[in-house]
Design a protein around this motif. Sequence first.
Motif, PDB file in Angstrom:
ATOM      1  N   LEU A 272       0.827  -1.203   0.000  1.00 30.27           N
ATOM      2  CA  LEU A 272       0.000   0.000   0.000  1.00 30.27           C
ATOM      3  C   LEU A 272       0.866   1.260   0.000  1.00 30.27           C
ATOM      4  O   LEU A 272       0.609   2.208  -0.751  1.00 30.27           O
ATOM      5  CB  LEU A 272      -0.927  -0.007   1.217  1.00 30.27           C
ATOM      6  CG  LEU A 272      -1.879   1.188   1.358  1.00 30.27           C
ATOM      7  CD1 LEU A 272      -2.820   1.287   0.169  1.00 30.27           C
ATOM      8  CD2 LEU A 272      -2.676   1.100   2.654  1.00 30.27           C
ATOM      9  N   GLY A 273       1.904   1.268   0.832  1.00 33.07           N
ATOM     10  CA  GLY A 273       2.799   2.426   0.851  1.00 33.07           C
ATOM     11  C   GLY A 273       3.510   2.621  -0.469  1.00 33.07           C
ATOM     12  O   GLY A 273       3.679   3.760  -0.940  1.00 33.07           O
ATOM     13  N   ALA A 274       3.952   1.518  -1.088  1.00 36.64           N
ATOM     14  CA  ALA A 274       4.614   1.623  -2.387  1.00 36.64           C
ATOM     15  C   ALA A 274       3.668   2.162  -3.453  1.00 36.64           C
ATOM     16  O   ALA A 274       4.083   2.950  -4.319  1.00 36.64           O
ATOM     17  CB  ALA A 274       5.152   0.249  -2.798  1.00 36.64           C
ATOM     18  N   ALA A 275       2.395   1.760  -3.402  1.00 37.65           N
ATOM     19  CA  ALA A 275       1.419   2.259  -4.376  1.00 37.65           C
ATOM     20  C   ALA A 275       1.222   3.762  -4.232  1.00 37.65           C
ATOM     21  O   ALA A 275       1.102   4.485  -5.237  1.00 37.65           O
ATOM     22  CB  ALA A 275       0.088   1.530  -4.193  1.00 37.65           C
ATOM     23  N   VAL A 276       1.185   4.250  -2.987  1.00 37.62           N
ATOM     24  CA  VAL A 276       1.061   5.693  -2.760  1.00 37.62           C
ATOM     25  C   VAL A 276       2.261   6.431  -3.355  1.00 37.62           C
ATOM     26  O   VAL A 276       2.111   7.452  -4.041  1.00 37.62           O
ATOM     27  CB  VAL A 276       0.933   5.993  -1.256  1.00 37.62           C
ATOM     28  CG1 VAL A 276       1.008   7.497  -0.993  1.00 37.62           C
ATOM     29  CG2 VAL A 276      -0.376   5.428  -0.707  1.00 37.62           C
ATOM     30  N   VAL A 277       3.455   5.902  -3.131  1.00 39.89           N
ATOM     31  CA  VAL A 277       4.677   6.545  -3.631  1.00 39.89           C
ATOM     32  C   VAL A 277       4.707   6.533  -5.157  1.00 39.89           C
ATOM     33  O   VAL A 277       5.014   7.551  -5.794  1.00 39.89           O
ATOM     34  CB  VAL A 277       5.920   5.838  -3.061  1.00 39.89           C
ATOM     35  CG1 VAL A 277       7.190   6.365  -3.724  1.00 39.89           C
ATOM     36  CG2 VAL A 277       5.995   6.039  -1.553  1.00 39.89           C
ATOM     37  N   VAL A 278       4.387   5.407  -5.771  1.00 40.28           N
ATOM     38  CA  VAL A 278       4.406   5.304  -7.235  1.00 40.28           C
ATOM     39  C   VAL A 278       3.387   6.249  -7.860  1.00 40.28           C
ATOM     40  O   VAL A 278       3.679   6.933  -8.847  1.00 40.28           O
ATOM     41  CB  VAL A 278       4.150   3.851  -7.679  1.00 40.28           C
ATOM     42  CG1 VAL A 278       3.947   3.776  -9.191  1.00 40.28           C
ATOM     43  CG2 VAL A 278       5.303   2.958  -7.264  1.00 40.28           C
ATOM     44  N   ARG A 279       2.196   6.301  -7.252  1.00 41.14           N
ATOM     45  CA  ARG A 279       1.161   7.206  -7.806  1.00 41.14           C
ATOM     46  C   ARG A 279       1.610   8.658  -7.686  1.00 41.14           C
ATOM     47  O   ARG A 279       1.391   9.464  -8.610  1.00 41.14           O
ATOM     48  CB  ARG A 279      -0.167   6.997  -7.049  1.00 41.14           C
ATOM     49  CG  ARG A 279      -1.302   7.874  -7.554  1.00 41.14           C
ATOM     50  CD  ARG A 279      -1.671   7.530  -8.978  1.00 41.14           C
ATOM     51  NE  ARG A 279      -2.691   8.442  -9.499  1.00 41.14           N
ATOM     52  CZ  ARG A 279      -2.426   9.599 -10.091  1.00 41.14           C
ATOM     53  NH1 ARG A 279      -1.150   9.995 -10.201  1.00 41.14           N
ATOM     54  NH2 ARG A 279      -3.395  10.353 -10.541  1.00 41.14           N
ATOM     55  N   ALA A 280       2.261   9.022  -6.591  1.00 41.04           N
ATOM     56  CA  ALA A 280       2.766  10.386  -6.436  1.00 41.04           C
ATOM     57  C   ALA A 280       3.877  10.671  -7.439  1.00 41.04           C
ATOM     58  O   ALA A 280       3.948  11.772  -8.006  1.00 41.04           O
ATOM     59  CB  ALA A 280       3.265  10.591  -5.011  1.00 41.04           C
ATOM     60  N   LEU A 281       4.742   9.696  -7.688  1.00 39.46           N
ATOM     61  CA  LEU A 281       5.813   9.884  -8.656  1.00 39.46           C
ATOM     62  C   LEU A 281       5.268  10.070 -10.063  1.00 39.46           C
ATOM     63  O   LEU A 281       5.803  10.869 -10.850  1.00 39.46           O
ATOM     64  CB  LEU A 281       6.771   8.687  -8.624  1.00 39.46           C
ATOM     65  CG  LEU A 281       7.657   8.583  -7.379  1.00 39.46           C
ATOM     66  CD1 LEU A 281       8.471   7.293  -7.414  1.00 39.46           C
ATOM     67  CD2 LEU A 281       8.593   9.785  -7.273  1.00 39.46           C
ATOM     68  N   LEU A 282       4.217   9.357 -10.407  1.00 37.93           N
ATOM     69  CA  LEU A 282       3.606   9.515 -11.729  1.00 37.93           C
ATOM     70  C   LEU A 282       3.090  10.939 -11.920  1.00 37.93           C
ATOM     71  O   LEU A 282       3.326  11.567 -12.965  1.00 37.93           O
ATOM     72  CB  LEU A 282       2.460   8.513 -11.909  1.00 37.93           C
ATOM     73  CG  LEU A 282       2.845   7.060 -12.147  1.00 37.93           C
ATOM     74  CD1 LEU A 282       1.601   6.187 -12.205  1.00 37.93           C
ATOM     75  CD2 LEU A 282       3.643   6.918 -13.442  1.00 37.93           C
ATOM     76  N   SER A 283       2.390  11.460 -10.911  1.00 30.83           N
ATOM     77  CA  SER A 283       1.880  12.827 -11.011  1.00 30.83           C
ATOM     78  C   SER A 283       3.019  13.844 -11.049  1.00 30.83           C
ATOM     79  O   SER A 283       3.010  14.778 -11.857  1.00 30.83           O
ATOM     80  CB  SER A 283       0.946  13.136  -9.837  1.00 30.83           C
ATOM     81  OG  SER A 283      -0.218  12.346  -9.895  1.00 30.83           O
ATOM     82  N   GLY A 284       4.000  13.658 -10.164  1.00 31.32           N
ATOM     83  CA  GLY A 284       5.107  14.607 -10.104  1.00 31.32           C
ATOM     84  C   GLY A 284       5.942  14.606 -11.362  1.00 31.32           C
ATOM     85  O   GLY A 284       6.335  15.667 -11.862  1.00 31.32           O
ATOM     86  N   TRP A 285       6.216  13.424 -11.914  1.00 29.70           N
ATOM     87  CA  TRP A 285       7.019  13.326 -13.138  1.00 29.70           C
ATOM     88  C   TRP A 285       6.301  13.969 -14.313  1.00 29.70           C
ATOM     89  O   TRP A 285       6.900  14.710 -15.099  1.00 29.70           O
ATOM     90  CB  TRP A 285       7.318  11.869 -13.425  1.00 29.70           C
ATOM     91  CG  TRP A 285       8.020  11.658 -14.733  1.00 29.70           C
ATOM     92  CD1 TRP A 285       9.340  11.897 -15.014  1.00 29.70           C
ATOM     93  CD2 TRP A 285       7.438  11.161 -15.946  1.00 29.70           C
ATOM     94  NE1 TRP A 285       9.610  11.585 -16.331  1.00 29.70           N
ATOM     95  CE2 TRP A 285       8.459  11.132 -16.922  1.00 29.70           C
ATOM     96  CE3 TRP A 285       6.152  10.741 -16.291  1.00 29.70           C
ATOM     97  CZ2 TRP A 285       8.231  10.699 -18.224  1.00 29.70           C
ATOM     98  CZ3 TRP A 285       5.916  10.308 -17.593  1.00 29.70           C
ATOM     99  CH2 TRP A 285       6.945  10.295 -18.544  1.00 29.70           C
ATOM    100  N   THR A 286       4.992  13.718 -14.427  1.00 27.10           N
ATOM    101  CA  THR A 286       4.225  14.297 -15.530  1.00 27.10           C
ATOM    102  C   THR A 286       4.157  15.817 -15.420  1.00 27.10           C
ATOM    103  O   THR A 286       4.357  16.534 -16.410  1.00 27.10           O
ATOM    104  CB  THR A 286       2.800  13.710 -15.548  1.00 27.10           C
ATOM    105  OG1 THR A 286       2.867  12.287 -15.628  1.00 27.10           O
ATOM    106  CG2 THR A 286       2.009  14.237 -16.732  1.00 27.10           C
TER     107      THR A 286
END
Length: 383
Positions: A272-286
């Motif tokens: 769950l924590g990894a999913a939160v981090v990955v989703r944040a990275l997707l938004s931040g990278w875009t």
Amino acid sequence: MELLKAAGRFFLNPLFYIVLLFSVLLGYARVKRERRDFRVRVDEGFTELRRVLKESWVHALVLSAVIGLAGLTVPRGWLVLLCAAMLIVVLSFQYALAAPVYAAGAATLAYWLLGRFGVPTDLPVIGWSYDGLPDGMAVTVPLIAGLLTAAEGLLVRRHAAEHASPMIMKTARGLHGAAYRTKRLWLLPLLFVLPGNAIAEAVPYWPQFTLGGTAFTLIVIPAVIGFRQTAKHTMPENLLPPLGNRILWTGVLTAAASFLALWEPAAGWIVLGAAVVVRALLSGWTASREKKGNFAVSPRSEGVTVAAVLPGSPADKMGILPGETIRKVNGISVSDERELYEAIQVNAAHCRVEVVNRDGELRLCQHVIFRHDHHRIGLLVIR
């Protein structure tokens, strides 16, 4: 009958009405900005309200069936905190933070912290008693978060680029360019199964059933998915569907990895924590990539650059697209909005437009103009 009663209780949740209200406010803010930039709005103000349930009801039906048939039970307190997290984000207008995996992560952390420090949670109707993290919660919570994230990816891929709202921004050279903002809310009525009869004790007529001697309570909540992204360097139709695919795969992998908690419960919380981090990275990278580089739609040395086209207008029927450049109208070269309008009036009954597309290729469009059509044939240009 129990399912029907649970669905009826859905309308008692204030989050449902708040999402509808803020969908109207989203449309109002969009129309106000479009009129400031272009003196005309692209879509009417109630567009967001019409789409808030229309585009997501199939996803809600499928998720409810999966959650209900698979018996994915969650604690009552976690569900209350999930709704609270979604409500806070909706009220704040920060829809870049309205991804469901963020709400699931925040609800889980708050549920554990409230119990860990003994904060009273026995409120009327919505209160609960903390008895530790129930068995299976390490599987069901990441799994539900993954399913909701997959639904978010499907919605972003299919609908986020549709009717992205144009806006005027200054370029690095002090000129004007067009960017496109997508700010959306989707509402998913989701059926959840809660163990025990805590709700029935507070509200005697709440739907309840027993299975194998264990009592369960049915409840339908309005799950909220929010999304916000600005496309500047890339056109929305080229930026948002690939982003939706990445979000979709994040949700699928999260749901699949959640079963690791069957062997080690801590693995579920790591997933769950990894999913939160990955989703944040997707938004931040875009977002970071779109802030860099040139505008995809900016003025050219010759002609008038199209920022948007009004739906159903003559320009829309001619197939003119945002990012294209109008070089001539009725045989007259144009270089600004005033010249464009004057050239249209030369032959108001039949308009011929010379267009340079995004690839630099030239084509000729023409269309009959009727009395009720927009006086600028539906073109919103960069001034």
